[in-house]
Design an enzyme around this catalytic site. Structure first.
Site, PDB file in Angstrom:
ATOM      1  N   TYR A  15       0.806  -1.217   0.000  1.00 34.02           N
ATOM      2  CA  TYR A  15       0.000   0.000   0.000  1.00 34.02           C
ATOM      3  C   TYR A  15       0.844   1.275   0.000  1.00 34.02           C
ATOM      4  O   TYR A  15       0.579   2.219   0.745  1.00 34.02           O
ATOM      5  CB  TYR A  15      -0.965   0.007   1.204  1.00 34.02           C
ATOM      6  CG  TYR A  15      -1.689  -1.301   1.372  1.00 34.02           C
ATOM      7  CD1 TYR A  15      -2.521  -1.791   0.367  1.00 34.02           C
ATOM      8  CD2 TYR A  15      -1.528  -2.080   2.521  1.00 34.02           C
ATOM      9  CE1 TYR A  15      -3.171  -3.008   0.496  1.00 34.02           C
ATOM     10  CE2 TYR A  15      -2.175  -3.300   2.660  1.00 34.02           C
ATOM     11  CZ  TYR A  15      -2.997  -3.753   1.646  1.00 34.02           C
ATOM     12  OH  TYR A  15      -3.630  -4.959   1.781  1.00 34.02           O
ATOM     13  N   TYR A 143     -13.602  -6.268   4.417  1.00 36.95           N
ATOM     14  CA  TYR A 143     -12.311  -6.525   3.774  1.00 36.95           C
ATOM     15  C   TYR A 143     -11.972  -7.990   3.978  1.00 36.95           C
ATOM     16  O   TYR A 143     -12.006  -8.493   5.109  1.00 36.95           O
ATOM     17  CB  TYR A 143     -11.208  -5.641   4.364  1.00 36.95           C
ATOM     18  CG  TYR A 143      -9.839  -5.990   3.824  1.00 36.95           C
ATOM     19  CD1 TYR A 143      -9.430  -5.528   2.574  1.00 36.95           C
ATOM     20  CD2 TYR A 143      -8.966  -6.805   4.543  1.00 36.95           C
ATOM     21  CE1 TYR A 143      -8.194  -5.874   2.057  1.00 36.95           C
ATOM     22  CE2 TYR A 143      -7.733  -7.154   4.036  1.00 36.95           C
ATOM     23  CZ  TYR A 143      -7.349  -6.681   2.794  1.00 36.95           C
ATOM     24  OH  TYR A 143      -6.125  -7.031   2.282  1.00 36.95           O
ATOM     25  N   ASP A 244     -15.039 -14.858   8.320  1.00 35.99           N
ATOM     26  CA  ASP A 244     -13.630 -14.527   8.090  1.00 35.99           C
ATOM     27  C   ASP A 244     -13.032 -14.089   9.427  1.00 35.99           C
ATOM     28  O   ASP A 244     -13.157 -12.941   9.828  1.00 35.99           O
ATOM     29  CB  ASP A 244     -13.528 -13.415   7.045  1.00 35.99           C
ATOM     30  CG  ASP A 244     -12.101 -12.971   6.773  1.00 35.99           C
ATOM     31  OD1 ASP A 244     -11.185 -13.404   7.508  1.00 35.99           O
ATOM     32  OD2 ASP A 244     -11.893 -12.174   5.835  1.00 35.99           O
ATOM     33  N   LYS A 273      -3.215 -15.045  10.131  1.00 37.64           N
ATOM     34  CA  LYS A 273      -2.506 -14.041  10.919  1.00 37.64           C
ATOM     35  C   LYS A 273      -1.828 -14.599  12.163  1.00 37.64           C
ATOM     36  O   LYS A 273      -0.679 -15.005  12.124  1.00 37.64           O
ATOM     37  CB  LYS A 273      -3.432 -12.871  11.256  1.00 37.64           C
ATOM     38  CG  LYS A 273      -3.736 -11.969  10.056  1.00 37.64           C
ATOM     39  CD  LYS A 273      -4.367 -10.672  10.468  1.00 37.64           C
ATOM     40  CE  LYS A 273      -4.741  -9.783   9.296  1.00 37.64           C
ATOM     41  NZ  LYS A 273      -3.589  -9.263   8.555  1.00 37.64           N
TER      42      LYS A 273
END
Length: 422
Positions: A15, A143, A244, A273
């Protein structure tokens, strides 16, 4: 050319621009919650390397697991072969997962686990003779990752992927949940989702949602009752539910999995993660027996997905050790202490005229500003106060390692206070 100059000229980071990249800081050592830069500066990491390093850095148990496995074998293909680390991590995951989930598909990364979940849902319905059920329904401000199927379920307007709108599959989007976590649920909140599902359930394969916390789409905390209503709608209209939990799983919200706030079990659940404690990339897509058997009915009779590094023994070994640490349940006391301290330290910032809102849930603290944050300048100021955070948009947020001390957390919140005063 020094390392930072080479990096700026040749290496892309997430990003940021290849033309005018954001500043980058070279890490030479990490220990506990502290990062050491090549410049000699030391900073307290308030990001846990994007939610993942929940046990901190250089953890002796995780180091030992990695060393032991690398001395045995680092990788074998998972097609037709298995190994103890994959069995260990799968056993640990199923022991932790909500009741009813009993199958594990090991994946490379969070985005890949979402791709796998979506493929599972589509293949499930195709194998039931209902291939017309090929759409997803979700909520705005969501997201789910940067790969293409995952991007199609991210907010198409306010998300990061609007450039690819013409290429992405078209999904159904309900407004983001408006009832905040801890508020009395408004019945009006679920009506748009209910209407979408009533009108389109014949071609909807799955509802995909981040449970309770919307992460990169705005760090929004919403009522668990909304999640419960989504589960009811999926049951009523014969739609699979995908949760998610990549960012929220493994204790971050104060529950082991965020869907536990609503007391529901999804049909498919994605984790990643924190799975390896931030040591290396690994994720998993978990599902119920019904989904697993349904996917393999009829032709082709197998699930059509198989990453080269699926079930990597080195990653699985570290993940099993990480889950073993979580199983000791110290995370509950750690997360509760972080939540209490963040509330006490951050809520007074609501009085700052530049602050729109402050919110805390579990080991997540969010300060939403009224205007966009100058990331480079803000990061530099925080580093000068010995703190590492990574703002985005209008959000200055933190999700520290669970092992952070009260003194280290105070250093982060004091630094934020100083930056807000400046």
């Amino acid at each position: 050319m020094n390392n930072i100059e080479f990096d700026a000229r040749h290496i892309w980071h997430p990003y940021t621009s290849a033309i005018n990249p954001l500043p980058c800081y070279e890490v030479t050592h990490a220990e506990g919650c502290t990062l050491t830069f090549a410049s000699g500066e030391q900073v307290i990491d308030g990001m846990a390397s994007w939610w993942s390093a929940v046990h901190g850095y250089n953890h002796p148990e995780l180091n030992a697991a990695a060393h032991k496995q690398v001395d045995t074998f680092s990788h074998v293909m998972f097609g037709g072969l298995t190994h103890q680390p994959a069995i260990d991590v799968s056993k640990a995951l199923l022991a932790m997962a909500p009741a009813g989930i009993n199958r594990v598909f090991l994946a490379d990364s969070g985005s890949v686990s979402v791709e796998v979940a979506i493929k599972m849902a589509l293949q499930y319905w195709a194998c039931q003779g209902q291939s017309q059920k090929h759409k997803l329904v979700t909520v705005r401000n969501g997201y789910h990752g940067d790969t293409f199927a995952a991007m199609s379920a991210c907010d198409p307007i306010n998300g990061m992927h609007s450039l690819f709108e013409q290429t992405l599959a078209k999904q159904y989007f309900a407004p983001a949940p408006q009832t905040q976590f801890g508020q009395s649920f408004s019945e009006d909140d679920i009506l748009p989702m209910q209407e979408l599902i009533e009108n389109h359930h014949l071609d909807i394969a799955a509802l995909i949602i981040e449970p309770v916390v919307q992460g990169a789409g705005g760090m929004r905390f919403y009522s668990p009752e909304y999640l419960r209503r989504c589960r009811e709608l999926c049951d009523q209209y014969d739609i699979l539910m995908i949760c998610d939990e990549i960012a929220t799983g493994f204790g971050r919200t104060g529950k082991l999995f965020a869907c536990e706030h609503a007391g529901i079990t999804p049909d498919i659940m994605c984790v990643g993660k924190a799975l390896t404690g931030g040591y290396m990339t690994l994720a998993a897509t978990l599902c119920t027996e019904d989904v697993a058997l349904g996917v393999c009915q009829g032709l082709p009779g197998v699930f059509m997905h198989g990453p080269t590094y699926m079930g990597n023994p080195l990653a699985c070994s570290v993940a099993a050790a990480s889950l073993n640490i979580l199983a000791k349940n110290e995370w509950q006391q750690q997360v509760n202490a972080i939540e209490a301290q963040l509330k006490q330290a951050l809520f007074p910032f609501n009085k700052n005229e530049r602050v729109q809102n402050v919110r805390v849930l579990g080991a997540i603290g969010v300060i939403e500003m009224k205007h966009p944050i100058d990331v480079a300048r803000t990061q530099a100021r925080l580093i000068s106060h010995g703190v590492w955070l990574r703002p985005f948009g209008r959000l200055l947020y933190m999700m520290p390692p669970y092992i952070i001390t009260s003194e280290e957390l105070s250093k982060i919140t004091r630094a934020i206070g100083k930056v807000l005063e400046e």
